[in-house]
Write a protein that holds these residues in place. Structure first.
Motif, mmCIF file in Angstrom:
data_model
loop_
_atom_site.group_PDB
_atom_site.id
_atom_site.type_symbol
_atom_site.label_atom_id
_atom_site.label_comp_id
_atom_site.label_asym_id
_atom_site.label_seq_id
_atom_site.Cartn_x
_atom_site.Cartn_y
_atom_site.Cartn_z
ATOM 1 N N GLU A 161 -46.907 79.502 -25.504
ATOM 2 C CA GLU A 161 -47.608 78.800 -24.440
ATOM 3 C C GLU A 161 -47.948 77.380 -24.872
ATOM 4 N N ASN A 162 -47.601 76.413 -24.047
ATOM 5 C CA ASN A 162 -47.847 75.005 -24.343
ATOM 6 C C ASN A 162 -48.877 74.429 -23.386
ATOM 7 N N PHE A 163 -49.366 73.262 -23.745
ATOM 8 C CA PHE A 163 -50.264 72.522 -22.867
ATOM 9 C C PHE A 163 -50.232 71.056 -23.284
ATOM 10 N N ILE A 164 -50.835 70.214 -22.451
ATOM 11 C CA ILE A 164 -50.872 68.775 -22.705
ATOM 12 C C ILE A 164 -52.309 68.299 -22.547
ATOM 13 N N THR A 165 -52.828 67.647 -23.559
ATOM 14 C CA THR A 165 -54.126 66.995 -23.432
ATOM 15 C C THR A 165 -53.899 65.569 -22.955
ATOM 16 N N ALA A 166 -54.790 65.068 -22.117
ATOM 17 C CA ALA A 166 -54.581 63.730 -21.558
ATOM 18 C C ALA A 166 -55.903 63.141 -21.099
ATOM 19 N N THR A 167 -55.953 61.834 -21.128
ATOM 20 C CA THR A 167 -57.039 61.074 -20.512
ATOM 21 C C THR A 167 -56.428 60.191 -19.441
ATOM 22 N N VAL A 168 -56.891 60.353 -18.199
ATOM 23 C CA VAL A 168 -56.369 59.597 -17.064
ATOM 24 C C VAL A 168 -57.458 58.636 -16.610
ATOM 25 N N LEU A 169 -57.092 57.362 -16.494
ATOM 26 C CA LEU A 169 -58.062 56.314 -16.173
ATOM 27 C C LEU A 169 -57.668 55.567 -14.912
ATOM 28 N N GLU A 170 -58.679 55.061 -14.240
ATOM 29 C CA GLU A 170 -58.485 54.100 -13.156
ATOM 30 C C GLU A 170 -59.475 52.968 -13.358
ATOM 31 N N VAL A 171 -58.961 51.747 -13.376
ATOM 32 C CA VAL A 171 -59.810 50.569 -13.579
ATOM 33 C C VAL A 171 -59.695 49.689 -12.348
ATOM 34 N N PRO A 172 -60.709 49.673 -11.486
ATOM 35 C CA PRO A 172 -60.652 48.829 -10.276
ATOM 36 C C PRO A 172 -60.673 47.345 -10.651
ATOM 37 N N ASP A 173 -60.032 46.532 -9.799
ATOM 38 C CA ASP A 173 -60.026 45.089 -10.033
ATOM 39 C C ASP A 173 -61.388 44.462 -9.756
ATOM 40 N N GLU A 174 -62.033 44.889 -8.684
ATOM 41 C CA GLU A 174 -63.213 44.186 -8.187
ATOM 42 C C GLU A 174 -64.526 44.762 -8.690
ATOM 43 N N ARG A 175 -64.505 45.904 -9.327
ATOM 44 C CA ARG A 175 -65.749 46.519 -9.802
ATOM 45 C C ARG A 175 -65.722 46.610 -11.319
ATOM 46 N N PRO A 176 -66.802 46.261 -12.026
ATOM 47 C CA PRO A 176 -66.832 46.281 -13.490
ATOM 48 C C PRO A 176 -67.083 47.689 -14.037
ATOM 49 N N VAL A 177 -66.238 48.635 -13.630
ATOM 50 C CA VAL A 177 -66.389 50.026 -14.067
ATOM 51 C C VAL A 177 -64.999 50.573 -14.371
ATOM 52 N N LEU A 178 -64.987 51.738 -14.996
ATOM 53 C CA LEU A 178 -63.744 52.495 -15.130
ATOM 54 C C LEU A 178 -64.038 53.942 -14.788
ATOM 55 N N LEU A 179 -63.067 54.588 -14.149
ATOM 56 C CA LEU A 179 -63.146 55.987 -13.774
ATOM 57 C C LEU A 179 -62.244 56.779 -14.713
ATOM 58 N N MET A 180 -62.714 57.934 -15.158
ATOM 59 C CA MET A 180 -61.962 58.672 -16.168
ATOM 60 C C MET A 180 -62.057 60.166 -15.923
ATOM 61 N N ILE A 181 -60.923 60.854 -16.128
ATOM 62 C CA ILE A 181 -60.877 62.309 -16.192
ATOM 63 C C ILE A 181 -60.267 62.666 -17.537
ATOM 64 N N ASN A 182 -61.029 63.368 -18.336
ATOM 65 C CA ASN A 182 -60.581 63.752 -19.685
ATOM 66 C C ASN A 182 -60.166 65.210 -19.667
ATOM 67 N N CYS A 183 -58.889 65.452 -19.903
ATOM 68 C CA CYS A 183 -58.350 66.812 -19.923
ATOM 69 C C CYS A 183 -58.143 67.259 -21.369
ATOM 70 N N GLY A 184 -59.246 67.522 -22.053
ATOM 71 C CA GLY A 184 -59.181 68.039 -23.415
ATOM 72 C C GLY A 184 -58.696 67.051 -24.446
ATOM 73 N N HIS A 185 -58.747 65.754 -24.158
ATOM 74 C CA HIS A 185 -58.220 64.736 -25.058
ATOM 75 C C HIS A 185 -59.365 64.062 -25.816
ATOM 76 N N PRO A 186 -59.102 63.495 -27.004
ATOM 77 C CA PRO A 186 -60.153 62.753 -27.716
ATOM 78 C C PRO A 186 -60.714 61.635 -26.856
ATOM 79 N N PRO A 187 -62.027 61.432 -26.857
ATOM 80 C CA PRO A 187 -62.644 60.446 -25.958
ATOM 81 C C PRO A 187 -62.282 59.021 -26.337
ATOM 82 N N PRO A 188 -62.129 58.136 -25.353
ATOM 83 C CA PRO A 188 -61.848 56.724 -25.652
ATOM 84 C C PRO A 188 -63.020 56.076 -26.381
ATOM 85 N N LEU A 189 -62.722 54.926 -26.973
ATOM 86 C CA LEU A 189 -63.726 54.183 -27.729
ATOM 87 C C LEU A 189 -63.960 52.846 -27.032
#
Length: 369
Positions: free
Chosen positions: A234-262
């Motif tokens: 059985e296999n799996f994939i860990t991933a971090t998926v990000l969305e960075v809006p142009d006009e808002r100073p934020v980032l949206l993130m979904i972490n699927c079992g992956h090491p957290p960003p720095l």
């Protein structure tokens, strides 16, 4: 366009190794001179075999055969001067020289053939890497972007670590991930995942829908593979998926079992952890309704470092894990490329020059207004 590869032995272009041919030539001349001046009882002709032996260490079969032929001619000349033509000792020495030269020529031929095969394999590997891990654009809207891939094996170019970035109307979407396992199956899984991400990032409206599409694609592939071969692990994939809006100073993130960003700011370095990470992809336990979207401030001048577990699980000779946050805190440069170069050099120095696992890193910085 197919990459053009120049094969050794196909051209007569001058190579730096040809300069070394002066060494066996000089050795033959020295042996001839010494043979002429030393007493007749001292035989130096057996030393002529060193000339083709030295040549084979840096040259191809043609040059090795040429030097071997000169050594054989020198042997015959010295035997003629010493009036040893036809004697038993002369025949034995000459036969030994011919046999050794022939062996060295064959050895050089086989070695050059293997070198050509290695060049072909590396060429295909590099083409596959560029097709799989497309170079990230250096600019995505207000984001400056840089990436690096560090292969654990010296000749390896690709593996199960992956990253991608897609420009959308409202901003940018990025992913970094790691496929469980090694070898070609992990490369195949990475290709499937990246294709699914590029399609979903452009077509799906929300980040949970993107992750839900990734889960459906990966889980369907694994289920089909398991039905064909029940012995598959059985296999799996860990991933971090990000969305960075142009006009808002934020980032949206979904972490699927992956090491957290720095997140790196002047005088501040910390991990962007979430209270309840989403399970890895491919286990069949994830839907877009269960995805937890985390929001973090990401202002002008902030830098985000994404990485795979090959970075934080790297060990020094004493077995201590690489302290990523501590080492990044010592970085005094500016820009994502500078950060990646700092971490890459420091990481390789920390582990003694070679990683135990592949590692990938992506750095992005929101450009100052």
């Amino acid at each position: 366009m197919r990459p053009r590869v120049r094969m050794p032995g196909k051209h007569l272009a001058w190579r730096p190794g040809h300069v070394l041919v002066a060494i066996p030539l000089a050795l033959i001349v020295v042996i001839i001179i010494l043979e002429l001046v030393v007493p007749r009882e001292v035989r130096l002709t057996p030393l002529l075999v060193t000339a083709p032996a030295i040549t084979a260490s840096f040259a191809g079969p043609r040059l090795t055969a040429l030097i071997g032929g000169l050594a054989i001619l020198a042997h015959l000349l010295l035997d003629l001067l010493d009036e040893l033509i036809g004697t038993l000792i002369m025949r034995a020495e000459l036969l030994a020289l011919i046999v050794v030269t022939a062996f060295l020529v064959v050895f050089s031929f086989v070695r050059d053939r293997h070198k050509q095969e290695l060049i072909r394999v590396r060429s295909v590997s590099e083409a596959a890497q560029h097709a799989l891990l497309r170079p990230l654009p250096r600019r995505l809207g207000p984001l400056n972007v840089a990436s690096v891939y560090l292969a654990a094996e010296e000749e390896a170019q690709i593996g199960g670590d992956l990253y991608a970035a897609v420009r959308v109307d409202s901003g940018a979407r990025l992913v970094i991930g790691d496929v469980r396992g090694k070898g070609m199956p992990s490369v195949s899984d990475a290709a499937l995942f990246l294709g699914a991400f590029r399609e979903a990032a452009r077509r799906r409206r929300t980040l949970p829908e993107v992750v839900g599409h990734l889960e459906e694609s990966v889980a369907a592939e694994y289920a089909e593979r398991l039905a064909q071969c029940p012995e598959v692990i059985e296999n799996f994939i860990t991933a971090t998926v990000l969305e960075v809006p142009d006009e808002r100073p934020v980032l949206l993130m979904i972490n699927c079992g992956h090491p957290p960003p720095l997140l790196v700011r002047p005088g501040e370095v910390h991990f962007l952890g979430v209270s309840r990470p989403t399970v890895p992809l491919g286990l069949g336990e994830l839907s877009h309704l269960a995805c937890q979207v985390a929001m973090f401030p990401f202002e002008a001048g902030d830098t985000l470092l994404l990485y795979t577990d090959g970075v934080v699980e790297a060990r020094d000779p004493e077995g201590v894990f690489y302290p990523l946050a501590e080492r990044v805190a010592k970085w005094s440069g500016n820009g994502p490329e500078s950060l990646l170069e700092h971490v890459r050099a420091d990481l390789l120095s920390y582990v003694g020059g070679r990683l135990g696992d592949d590692a990938a890193m992506v750095a992005l910085q929101r450009a100052p207004s």
